[in-house]
Design an enzyme around this catalytic site. Sequence first.
Site, PDB file in Angstrom:
ATOM      1  N   ASP A 218       0.686  -1.099  -0.038  1.00  0.00           N
ATOM      2  CA  ASP A 218      -0.115  -0.017  -0.107  1.00  0.00           C
ATOM      3  C   ASP A 218       0.919   1.446   0.114  1.00  0.00           C
ATOM      4  O   ASP A 218       1.928   1.258   0.606  1.00  0.00           O
ATOM      5  CB  ASP A 218      -0.925   0.120   1.338  1.00  0.00           C
ATOM      6  CG  ASP A 218      -1.994   1.038   1.319  1.00  0.00           C
ATOM      7  OD1 ASP A 218      -2.763   1.121   0.391  1.00  0.00           O
ATOM      8  OD2 ASP A 218      -1.793   1.776   2.249  1.00  0.00           O
ATOM      9  N   GLU A 278      14.145 -15.020   0.314  1.00  0.00           N
ATOM     10  CA  GLU A 278      14.270 -16.271   1.136  1.00  0.00           C
ATOM     11  C   GLU A 278      13.332 -17.314   0.921  1.00  0.00           C
ATOM     12  O   GLU A 278      13.815 -18.350   1.484  1.00  0.00           O
ATOM     13  CB  GLU A 278      14.644 -15.877   2.592  1.00  0.00           C
ATOM     14  CG  GLU A 278      15.647 -14.898   3.000  1.00  0.00           C
ATOM     15  CD  GLU A 278      15.504 -14.275   4.263  1.00  0.00           C
ATOM     16  OE1 GLU A 278      14.700 -14.795   5.204  1.00  0.00           O
ATOM     17  OE2 GLU A 278      16.008 -13.285   4.594  1.00  0.00           O
TER      18      GLU A 278
HETATM   19  C1  GLC Z   1      -4.225   3.301  -0.673  1.00  0.00           C
HETATM   20  C2  GLC Z   1      -5.380   2.278  -0.401  1.00  0.00           C
HETATM   21  C3  GLC Z   1      -6.439   3.137   0.051  1.00  0.00           C
HETATM   22  C4  GLC Z   1      -5.984   3.762   1.316  1.00  0.00           C
HETATM   23  C5  GLC Z   1      -4.756   4.620   1.209  1.00  0.00           C
HETATM   24  C6  GLC Z   1      -4.529   4.828   2.707  1.00  0.00           C
HETATM   25  O1  GLC Z   1      -4.206   4.268  -1.556  1.00  0.00           O
HETATM   26  O2  GLC Z   1      -5.707   1.559  -1.739  1.00  0.00           O
HETATM   27  O3  GLC Z   1      -7.551   2.442  -0.063  1.00  0.00           O
HETATM   28  O4  GLC Z   1      -7.221   4.677   1.554  1.00  0.00           O
HETATM   29  O5  GLC Z   1      -3.868   3.668   0.677  1.00  0.00           O
HETATM   30  O6  GLC Z   1      -3.950   3.535   3.051  1.00  0.00           O
END
Ligand code: GLC
Length: 567
Positions: A218, A278
Amino acid sequence: MSNNEILFETVPNAEWWRSSVIYQIYPRSFADGNGDGMGDLKGITDRIPALAALGIDAIWCSPFFKSPQKDAGYDVSDYKDIDPLFGNLVDFDNLVSACRKFGIKVIVDLVPNHSSDQHELFQAALKAPEGSPERGMYIFRDGKGKNGDLPPNNWPSVFGGNAWTRIANPDGTPGQWYLHIFDSTQPDFDWTNPAVLDMFDDVLRFWLDRGAAGFRIDVAHGMMKRVGLPDTKVIDTTMGGAKTEAEMTLEELEEMNPYWGQPEVHPVIRRWREVVDEYDDRLMAAEAWIMPLSRMAQWVRPDEYHQAFNFGFLECPWDKASLHKVVTESLKEFGAVGAPSTWVLSNHDVIRHATRFAYEPGTLPPQGDGIGPEFAQPDEALGLRRARAASAFMFALPGGAYMYQGEELGLPEHTSLGGAYRQDPTFFRTNGERVGRDGCRVPLPWESKVNESNGFSTTGESWLPQPSSYARYARDLQEGVAGSTLELYKRMLKVRKELSLGAGNFKWAPEYQDESTLAYINNGVLVLSNIGGEPVVIPAGEILVTTQHDLTIEGELEHDQTVWIKL
Ligand code: GLC
């Protein structure tokens, strides 16, 4: 460049992720296994046979970790446990074994840019003095102006408002400010601090040891901030901004983005790659909103991430010239670093493509802002028709394909969801001005009209209401029905696998094109899309896949339809 150049050549003995189809599950909306109206791990496990029948290779689950759910789980308070809303670690193990029976891999969503403000590390930082190691895990700074009353810089939060919140000291006096590029409940970690790196190595190993096939990372573009935290030159409060990032110059991007795409992140990626290597055969796919694609490609060099989501493709309108450009660029830029391109049309942050394509380019709010009841409502049939054609254009491309739950049903966005139901922090941080992303996160319809949630839960409960149209899209109505979107997806995934299209040899086929059609050949399969033009004659050959179920004019491909032909 000659138009007939081979743009992508098969890599011999390639790893699975170079050609896989990965299905994104949004756990709270996929299937509810205990009747409380919230999707959960048991619900996913129960429905795995349906995904196996679809023909996918892996699932990626959006976060199911312990979380106060201020941003639907992207605010993690414990990276090594499951939120009780979704189940527990045994449920995760059960999910992995259920998937394994069908050869489906499970990819976990890692959220390293920020934690929840309820994470014990952030709570400790609040209690600890300025300059302490506890504060050093996050980005705390003194405010500017008299008494430090002003935020340390002008950075905006992606969800609206500003990106800094001032804390109160334990004695109640106003204290320092902390950075949160997203909601104020999502403080950013300081990735220049080795203790943060150590902590996440451990989190990676925890899930890899438990059988995760890898991670979707993310906000991979946001982890490092420019040294000195300089002001941004353009206030950009959206994902992509009013001008899309693809349209900006490199210089504009640099000035706008002291918090996105910083090169200092590469050593972190390489360190993670060593950890992941790993283990056998694992994958890291980066959510990296970095434009242009030539820059994004630097995140997937051989010792970095395996893949990055191709947001250039996702943001591309249903338009011949734009598609030609983005596919060419993607294959070249990712190919130049030895990475597969990825392809994606929908996810949990953007308007579903069955609705997006109902609008003409440039008429929609920026991605992430969503569509509310006040906005011009879409022509649902046109959107679906174009979405099917675009998906069929996409699934024959070489590289890794991603799909978002419900697109195999042709689900539209919920565009008339009222304010009372909204949950996305964007809605609250902008006083409803930007309605946010809830419209693409509505629970899935499984069995039409069995109850109010169309089988999403056994009780009819559902954390967001479905629009009335979802009863028509339910999976049971499409199963085995010729021409349904579900059967189209099954067919595409089957042919894609049988003919190794994900690892095929790609070239454009201008000899098959006219003004409004776009054609390419991959492993001997001609893919022809009619992008909004007059009907065209379908070339000779066996039709392997067609989005045009009922040929109204014999032998002709109508507007917004795609066909795959074995030459
Ligand atoms: C990313 C995720 C989104 C979230 C953001 C903060 O863009 O896909 O859904 O709100 O990160 O974590």
